[in-house]
Write a protein that holds these residues in place. Sequence first.
Motif, PDB file in Angstrom:
ATOM      1  N   VAL A 108       0.842  -1.198   0.000  1.00 44.55           N
ATOM      2  CA  VAL A 108       0.000   0.000   0.000  1.00 44.55           C
ATOM      3  C   VAL A 108       0.875   1.244   0.000  1.00 44.55           C
ATOM      4  O   VAL A 108       0.650   2.200  -0.737  1.00 44.55           O
ATOM      5  CB  VAL A 108      -0.921   0.006   1.236  1.00 44.55           C
ATOM      6  N   ASP A 109       1.900   1.228   0.857  1.00 48.76           N
ATOM      7  CA  ASP A 109       2.778   2.387   0.979  1.00 48.76           C
ATOM      8  C   ASP A 109       4.077   1.950   1.631  1.00 48.76           C
ATOM      9  O   ASP A 109       4.212   0.817   2.123  1.00 48.76           O
ATOM     10  CB  ASP A 109       2.105   3.496   1.792  1.00 48.76           C
ATOM     11  N   TYR A 110       5.020   2.875   1.660  1.00 47.07           N
ATOM     12  CA  TYR A 110       6.368   2.618   2.164  1.00 47.07           C
ATOM     13  C   TYR A 110       6.748   3.819   3.026  1.00 47.07           C
ATOM     14  O   TYR A 110       7.027   4.897   2.503  1.00 47.07           O
ATOM     15  CB  TYR A 110       7.308   2.465   0.967  1.00 47.07           C
ATOM     16  N   LEU A 111       6.689   3.642   4.341  1.00 47.35           N
ATOM     17  CA  LEU A 111       6.963   4.745   5.259  1.00 47.35           C
ATOM     18  C   LEU A 111       8.413   4.693   5.704  1.00 47.35           C
ATOM     19  O   LEU A 111       8.863   3.703   6.294  1.00 47.35           O
ATOM     20  CB  LEU A 111       6.041   4.658   6.476  1.00 47.35           C
ATOM     21  N   GLN A 122      -1.594   9.768   5.276  1.00 46.78           N
ATOM     22  CA  GLN A 122      -1.640   9.552   3.827  1.00 46.78           C
ATOM     23  C   GLN A 122      -1.632   8.059   3.511  1.00 46.78           C
ATOM     24  O   GLN A 122      -2.372   7.582   2.642  1.00 46.78           O
ATOM     25  CB  GLN A 122      -0.451  10.239   3.156  1.00 46.78           C
ATOM     26  N   ALA A 123      -0.787   7.326   4.219  1.00 50.04           N
ATOM     27  CA  ALA A 123      -0.716   5.876   4.007  1.00 50.04           C
ATOM     28  C   ALA A 123      -2.023   5.198   4.394  1.00 50.04           C
ATOM     29  O   ALA A 123      -2.499   4.282   3.700  1.00 50.04           O
ATOM     30  CB  ALA A 123       0.456   5.295   4.803  1.00 50.04           C
ATOM     31  N   ILE A 124      -2.634   5.642   5.497  1.00 46.02           N
ATOM     32  CA  ILE A 124      -3.902   5.053   5.936  1.00 46.02           C
ATOM     33  C   ILE A 124      -5.001   5.313   4.902  1.00 46.02           C
ATOM     34  O   ILE A 124      -5.823   4.440   4.606  1.00 46.02           O
ATOM     35  CB  ILE A 124      -4.307   5.612   7.308  1.00 46.02           C
ATOM     36  N   ASN A 125      -5.026   6.501   4.342  1.00 45.14           N
ATOM     37  CA  ASN A 125      -6.027   6.816   3.318  1.00 45.14           C
ATOM     38  C   ASN A 125      -5.879   5.907   2.104  1.00 45.14           C
ATOM     39  O   ASN A 125      -6.872   5.466   1.510  1.00 45.14           O
ATOM     40  CB  ASN A 125      -5.926   8.277   2.904  1.00 45.14           C
ATOM     41  N   LYS A 126      -4.641   5.610   1.726  1.00 45.62           N
ATOM     42  CA  LYS A 126      -4.408   4.682   0.616  1.00 45.62           C
ATOM     43  C   LYS A 126      -4.922   3.285   0.973  1.00 45.62           C
ATOM     44  O   LYS A 126      -5.536   2.604   0.144  1.00 45.62           O
ATOM     45  CB  LYS A 126      -2.924   4.617   0.276  1.00 45.62           C
ATOM     46  N   ALA A 127      -4.665   2.870   2.209  1.00 44.99           N
ATOM     47  CA  ALA A 127      -5.126   1.548   2.636  1.00 44.99           C
ATOM     48  C   ALA A 127      -6.649   1.474   2.639  1.00 44.99           C
ATOM     49  O   ALA A 127      -7.235   0.463   2.228  1.00 44.99           O
ATOM     50  CB  ALA A 127      -4.574   1.234   4.024  1.00 44.99           C
TER      51      ALA A 127
END
Length: 255
Positions: A108-111, A122-127
């Motif tokens: 989903v994302d890479y923090l 932002q990552a949570i919104n993508k998830a």
Amino acid sequence: MNTVGQSITSLQAIAIDDEPPALRVLTHFCNQAPEVTLLKTFTRTDKAHDFLFQNTAAGVPVDLLFLDINMPAQSGIAFFQSLPQPPLVIFTTAYTEYAVEGFNLSAVDYLLKPFTMERFRQAINKALDQQRLRQSLTAEPIQPATEQTHLLIRADYALQRIPLADITWIEGLDDYLKIHLVTGRPIVARLTMKAVLEKLPGTEFIRVHRSFIIPLSRVEGIRGKVIRITHGNAIREIPLGASYEDDFLERLGRQ
């Protein structure tokens, strides 16, 4: 990406990191995000694996993993690859060199540590977007191939639904594709020509060159070894490969 559905209000998550301070940061951020319920944190992948297995068997699977990559006993990459039915994953790491591997695993994302609450959100919104899309695809009956209207691919760490009618041509660039659209800028995805062709309806799209796939409906004409296709109000020229010529001309004759 367009948001699909609105019924997902919370993600059931776990976090795995061999460093307790990093888990405390994630716990704090999750407590500030009402969309995330952090069920449990782990410093060992074997304990996390048992938890995931038990929850899945009980019919309450975990939706999202926060997963560190560089861990001593087993890397986050290896752990994620070992899961038969992996949930969504957001990788958390202090090392930029793992970004490509995370991309290849459809994360989903890479923090990148240390990250801010804003970047976390932002990552949570993508998830949430991806979970809504998963739910939508599960709820909707599978349409026959003749009724397919969209191409579903992953690009920019998100699932994209691209209307087939918007595609003017697809260009292969080594391990990447550039999908040209009549409605806007191209979409670039890490996918092979063979893989994307399998996702497209065979009655509507055809490969005409080692590096090009086109929709038959957009063919305006042929001049020598060049195919002319419509792109909005413009005409684009696509090369016709010798090994694809016979099949293309036969298919075109059926239209």
